[in-house]
Design an enzyme around this catalytic site. Structure first.
Site, PDB file in Angstrom:
ATOM      1  N   SER A 152       0.858  -1.193   0.000  1.00  0.00           N
ATOM      2  CA  SER A 152       0.000   0.000   0.000  1.00  0.00           C
ATOM      3  C   SER A 152       0.887   1.234   0.000  1.00  0.00           C
ATOM      4  O   SER A 152       2.041   1.167   0.437  1.00  0.00           O
ATOM      5  CB  SER A 152      -0.857  -0.003   1.274  1.00  0.00           C
ATOM      6  N   TYR A 165      -1.464  -0.483  10.226  1.00  0.00           N
ATOM      7  CA  TYR A 165      -1.639  -0.979   8.854  1.00  0.00           C
ATOM      8  C   TYR A 165      -0.342  -0.775   8.054  1.00  0.00           C
ATOM      9  O   TYR A 165       0.134  -1.685   7.366  1.00  0.00           O
ATOM     10  CB  TYR A 165      -2.802  -0.223   8.217  1.00  0.00           C
TER      11      TYR A 165
HETATM   12  N1  NAP Z   1      -8.768  -0.740  -1.053  1.00  0.00           N
HETATM   13  C1  NAP Z   1      -7.727   0.043  -0.875  1.00  0.00           C
HETATM   14  O1  NAP Z   1      -7.825   1.280  -0.845  1.00  0.00           O
HETATM   15  C2  NAP Z   1      -6.368  -0.559  -0.725  1.00  0.00           C
HETATM   16  C3  NAP Z   1      -5.257   0.299  -0.794  1.00  0.00           C
HETATM   17  C4  NAP Z   1      -3.992  -0.234  -0.633  1.00  0.00           C
HETATM   18  C5  NAP Z   1      -3.823  -1.591  -0.428  1.00  0.00           C
HETATM   19  N2  NAP Z   1      -4.910  -2.409  -0.374  1.00  0.00           N
HETATM   20  C6  NAP Z   1      -4.679  -3.824  -0.111  1.00  0.00           C
HETATM   21  O2  NAP Z   1      -5.265  -4.597  -1.127  1.00  0.00           O
HETATM   22  C7  NAP Z   1      -5.662  -5.869  -0.601  1.00  0.00           C
HETATM   23  C8  NAP Z   1      -7.113  -6.132  -0.988  1.00  0.00           C
HETATM   24  O3  NAP Z   1      -7.910  -5.137  -0.367  1.00  0.00           O
HETATM   25  P1  NAP Z   1      -9.423  -4.852  -0.783  1.00  0.00           P
HETATM   26  O4  NAP Z   1      -9.587  -3.394  -0.814  1.00  0.00           O
HETATM   27  O5  NAP Z   1      -9.797  -5.664  -1.932  1.00  0.00           O
HETATM   28  O6  NAP Z   1     -10.176  -5.381   0.539  1.00  0.00           O
HETATM   29  P2  NAP Z   1     -11.502  -6.264   0.734  1.00  0.00           P
HETATM   30  O7  NAP Z   1     -12.492  -5.960  -0.316  1.00  0.00           O
HETATM   31  O8  NAP Z   1     -11.908  -6.087   2.163  1.00  0.00           O
HETATM   32  O9  NAP Z   1     -10.949  -7.742   0.529  1.00  0.00           O
HETATM   33  C9  NAP Z   1     -10.115  -8.329   1.481  1.00  0.00           C
HETATM   34  C10 NAP Z   1     -10.058  -9.804   1.173  1.00  0.00           C
HETATM   35  O10 NAP Z   1      -9.185 -10.442   2.116  1.00  0.00           O
HETATM   36  C11 NAP Z   1      -9.778 -11.683   2.467  1.00  0.00           C
HETATM   37  N3  NAP Z   1      -9.286 -12.086   3.786  1.00  0.00           N
HETATM   38  C12 NAP Z   1      -9.188 -11.327   4.908  1.00  0.00           C
HETATM   39  N4  NAP Z   1      -8.724 -12.068   5.924  1.00  0.00           N
HETATM   40  C13 NAP Z   1      -8.526 -13.327   5.437  1.00  0.00           C
HETATM   41  C14 NAP Z   1      -8.072 -14.546   6.002  1.00  0.00           C
HETATM   42  N5  NAP Z   1      -7.746 -14.639   7.311  1.00  0.00           N
HETATM   43  N6  NAP Z   1      -7.992 -15.636   5.209  1.00  0.00           N
HETATM   44  C15 NAP Z   1      -8.336 -15.567   3.902  1.00  0.00           C
HETATM   45  N7  NAP Z   1      -8.775 -14.439   3.308  1.00  0.00           N
HETATM   46  C16 NAP Z   1      -8.876 -13.341   4.078  1.00  0.00           C
HETATM   47  C17 NAP Z   1     -11.283 -11.384   2.461  1.00  0.00           C
HETATM   48  O11 NAP Z   1     -12.016 -12.566   2.213  1.00  0.00           O
HETATM   49  P3  NAP Z   1     -12.935 -13.365   3.269  1.00  0.00           P
HETATM   50  O12 NAP Z   1     -13.541 -12.388   4.210  1.00  0.00           O
HETATM   51  O13 NAP Z   1     -13.899 -14.079   2.382  1.00  0.00           O
HETATM   52  O14 NAP Z   1     -11.967 -14.305   3.919  1.00  0.00           O
HETATM   53  C18 NAP Z   1     -11.398 -10.485   1.248  1.00  0.00           C
HETATM   54  O15 NAP Z   1     -11.575 -11.258   0.074  1.00  0.00           O
HETATM   55  C19 NAP Z   1      -5.414  -5.807   0.911  1.00  0.00           C
HETATM   56  O16 NAP Z   1      -4.200  -6.435   1.214  1.00  0.00           O
HETATM   57  C20 NAP Z   1      -5.312  -4.316   1.175  1.00  0.00           C
HETATM   58  O17 NAP Z   1      -4.521  -4.019   2.302  1.00  0.00           O
HETATM   59  C21 NAP Z   1      -6.179  -1.928  -0.523  1.00  0.00           C
END
Ligand code: NAP
Length: 261
Positions: A152, A165
């Site tokens: 990130s 984070y």
């Molecule tokens: N959105 C942003 O602005 C942003 C910015 C920078 C970086 N990121 C990074 O991008 C990645 C994806 O984020 P996103 O925005 O797509 O978030 P999201 O929509 O909340 O998706 C997070 C995913 O992680 C899975 N997950 C969480 N804990 C888990 C576990 N213990 N075992 C298996 N799966 C798990 C969840 O699936 P289940 O609940 O089905 O397990 C979900 O599919 C993350 O690493 C986040 O830090 C996001």
């Protein structure tokens, strides 16, 4: 066909055709989009997360056949070796892994506890490292494989309340650099993608998205506005494809200009 210019219509260095790619966090947000777009680029995709119903929703949008759903909590580390064995027995050796699974928070230092630190490091760092360790074994991954960590911009710059984070995301940046050195002899590449703010379930209830004033400030910091999951998925496709075969240990920042100033 324009062969006189050295080009053919089939020229596509970004293709994922024939590649088997695991996408964690495939039940939501960036992981879901990444899985869909990898399938559009020709990959066989293995979806991995805890929520089966939401993965089935992702699955219904995939192109092509032979895709797999694996229901797993990645913080149950002992289960990872047998899970990877199951995947390889079903689809063959893996070519790519995108570690999207993650959690986020905005938390001032006074509220940080070792329990919180543990929870965040287990989900955002240890799970990605443990899964990468198993997938990258010779018996499980083809030579030339590519492993991507979702870091990130918070791993690179600071914001109030983002230390917990950000620490986890910074750890992934460091991991990718040294793992790139360790695995270069097998031509397995490790890289990070560092998104700016993308509206997904991970942040839809966080203060910077629900407070209109904070949201506007955040949008203004992103010179091109907030991003979409496909902006990140396209970066992952590049790092998974042969187009990036000479790129390893890097951090690809995809942030609409957030960090340029
Ligand atoms: N959105 C942003 O602005 C942003 C910015 C920078 C970086 N990121 C990074 O991008 C990645 C994806 O984020 P996103 O925005 O797509 O978030 P999201 O929509 O909340 O998706 C997070 C995913 O992680 C899975 N997950 C969480 N804990 C888990 C576990 N213990 N075992 C298996 N799966 C798990 C969840 O699936 P289940 O609940 O089905 O397990 C979900 O599919 C993350 O690493 C986040 O830090 C996001």
């Amino acid at each position: 066909m324009r062969e006189s210019e050295g080009m053919t219509e089939a020229f596509n260095p970004f293709t994922l055709s024939g590649k088997k790619i695991i996408v964690t966090g495939a039940s939501s947000g960036i992981g879901r989009q990444c899985a869909i777009d990898c399938s559009k680029m020709g990959a066989t995709v293995i979806l991995l997360a805890r929520n089966e119903e939401r993965m089935r929703e992702t699955f219904s949008h995939l192109y092509g056949s032979d895709h797999q759903i694996i229901v797993a909590d990645l913080t149950v580390f002992d289960a990872i070796p047998s899970m990877v064995e199951t995947i390889v027995s079903r689809v063959g050796k893996i070519d790519g892994l995108v570690n999207c699974a993650g959690i986020s928070t905005t938390l001032p230092l006074k509220l940080m506890t070792t329990t919180k630190l543990d929870e965040f490091f287990r989900t955002n760092v240890y799970s990605a490292v443990e899964l990468s360790k198993e997938v990258s074994k010779k018996k499980n991954m083809n030579e030339g494989g590519s492993i991507v960590f979702l870091s990130s911009v918070m791993g690179v710059v600071g914001e109030s309340g983002k230390s917990l984070y950000g620490m986890t995301k910074g750890a992934l940046l460091s991991a990718a650099r040294s793992l790139a050195c360790e695995f270069a002899k097998r031509r397995i590449r490790f890289n990070c993608v560092s998104p700016g703010a993308i509206l997904t379930p991970i942040n839809e209830h966080l203060p910077h998205m629900i407070d209109p004033e904070k949201r506007q400030q955040l949008e203004e910091k992103h010179l091109l506005g907030l991003g979409s999951p496909e902006d990140v998925a396209y970066a992952c496709i590049y790092l998974l494809s042969g187009a990036s075969k000479w790129v390893t240990g890097q951090n690809l920042i995809v942030d609409g200009g957030y960090t340029v100033r």
